[in-house]
Design a protein around this motif. Structure first.
Motif, mmCIF file in Angstrom:
data_model
loop_
_atom_site.group_PDB
_atom_site.id
_atom_site.type_symbol
_atom_site.label_atom_id
_atom_site.label_comp_id
_atom_site.label_asym_id
_atom_site.label_seq_id
_atom_site.Cartn_x
_atom_site.Cartn_y
_atom_site.Cartn_z
ATOM 1 N N GLN A 64 0.831 -1.209 0.000
ATOM 2 C CA GLN A 64 0.000 0.000 0.000
ATOM 3 C C GLN A 64 0.862 1.255 0.000
ATOM 4 O O GLN A 64 0.560 2.227 -0.688
ATOM 5 C CB GLN A 64 -0.957 0.002 1.193
ATOM 6 N N THR B 230 -5.798 -5.462 6.615
ATOM 7 C CA THR B 230 -5.437 -5.081 5.245
ATOM 8 C C THR B 230 -6.463 -4.150 4.631
ATOM 9 O O THR B 230 -6.108 -3.156 3.990
ATOM 10 C CB THR B 230 -5.273 -6.342 4.375
ATOM 11 N N GLU B 231 -7.738 -4.433 4.831
ATOM 12 C CA GLU B 231 -8.790 -3.593 4.234
ATOM 13 C C GLU B 231 -8.747 -2.179 4.806
ATOM 14 O O GLU B 231 -8.908 -1.204 4.085
ATOM 15 C CB GLU B 231 -10.167 -4.224 4.446
ATOM 16 N N ARG B 232 -8.504 -2.059 6.090
ATOM 17 C CA ARG B 232 -8.414 -0.736 6.722
ATOM 18 C C ARG B 232 -7.220 0.040 6.165
ATOM 19 O O ARG B 232 -7.304 1.234 5.902
ATOM 20 C CB ARG B 232 -8.294 -0.906 8.238
ATOM 21 N N ARG C 114 -5.895 -0.373 3.238
ATOM 22 C CA ARG C 114 -6.239 -0.015 1.861
ATOM 23 C C ARG C 114 -7.134 1.227 1.848
ATOM 24 O O ARG C 114 -6.946 2.132 1.040
ATOM 25 C CB ARG C 114 -6.947 -1.199 1.191
ATOM 26 N N GLU C 115 -8.102 1.280 2.777
ATOM 27 C CA GLU C 115 -8.994 2.441 2.867
ATOM 28 C C GLU C 115 -8.211 3.706 3.196
ATOM 29 O O GLU C 115 -8.454 4.765 2.617
ATOM 30 C CB GLU C 115 -10.058 2.214 3.940
ATOM 31 N N ARG C 116 -7.284 3.608 4.138
ATOM 32 C CA ARG C 116 -6.481 4.775 4.513
ATOM 33 C C ARG C 116 -5.616 5.248 3.353
ATOM 34 O O ARG C 116 -5.483 6.445 3.110
ATOM 35 C CB ARG C 116 -5.601 4.458 5.724
ATOM 36 N N GLU D 59 -6.260 4.829 0.189
ATOM 37 C CA GLU D 59 -7.163 5.419 -0.800
ATOM 38 C C GLU D 59 -7.549 6.835 -0.391
ATOM 39 O O GLU D 59 -7.602 7.737 -1.226
ATOM 40 C CB GLU D 59 -8.412 4.546 -0.959
ATOM 41 N N GLU D 60 -7.781 7.041 0.887
ATOM 42 C CA GLU D 60 -8.111 8.380 1.382
ATOM 43 C C GLU D 60 -6.947 9.337 1.153
ATOM 44 O O GLU D 60 -7.140 10.478 0.746
ATOM 45 C CB GLU D 60 -8.476 8.322 2.872
ATOM 46 N N ARG E 78 -4.734 9.110 -1.191
ATOM 47 C CA ARG E 78 -4.701 9.395 -2.632
ATOM 48 C C ARG E 78 -5.755 10.439 -2.991
ATOM 49 O O ARG E 78 -5.502 11.343 -3.775
ATOM 50 C CB ARG E 78 -4.920 8.110 -3.437
ATOM 51 N N ARG E 79 -6.943 10.315 -2.397
ATOM 52 C CA ARG E 79 -8.011 11.290 -2.659
ATOM 53 C C ARG E 79 -7.598 12.683 -2.194
ATOM 54 O O ARG E 79 -7.987 13.677 -2.788
ATOM 55 C CB ARG E 79 -9.315 10.870 -1.952
#
Length: 84
Positions: A39, A65-67, A69-71, A73-74, A76-77
């Motif tokens: 990530q 892992t999902e958390r 990935r969410e962080r 992505e945030e 990147r946003r």
């Protein structure tokens, strides 16, 4: 183990960097370290910068892992891309 070391090397970590990463949170399964490293690399951080971040904040390795990935992505946003 050897498989995890090879996986980290394939991601672009040097032998020494991979060994340092393996030393972090040694009781965690390899998927946690690999997912966290992946990530951070996807955000555009260099292997050295990703390792330095994980050494400063080893708790990142314990995030699901999902958390993680969410962080990522945030971030990147919010404009963190290419390590900037």
């Amino acid at each position: 183990g050897c498989g995890e070391l090879a996986a980290l090397r394939a991601m672009g970590f040097s032998q020494e960097q991979a060994r340092r990463l393996l030393a972090l949170q040694p009781r965690l399964g390899p998927e946690h370290r690999e997912a966290a490293a992946a990530q951070l690399l996807l955000l555009g951080l260099s292997a050295e910068a990703a390792l330095a971040l994980l050494e400063r904040s080893p708790a990142l390795l314990r995030l699901p892992t999902e958390r993680l990935r969410e962080r990522a992505e945030e971030l990147r946003r919010l404009g963190l891309d290419g390590g900037r």
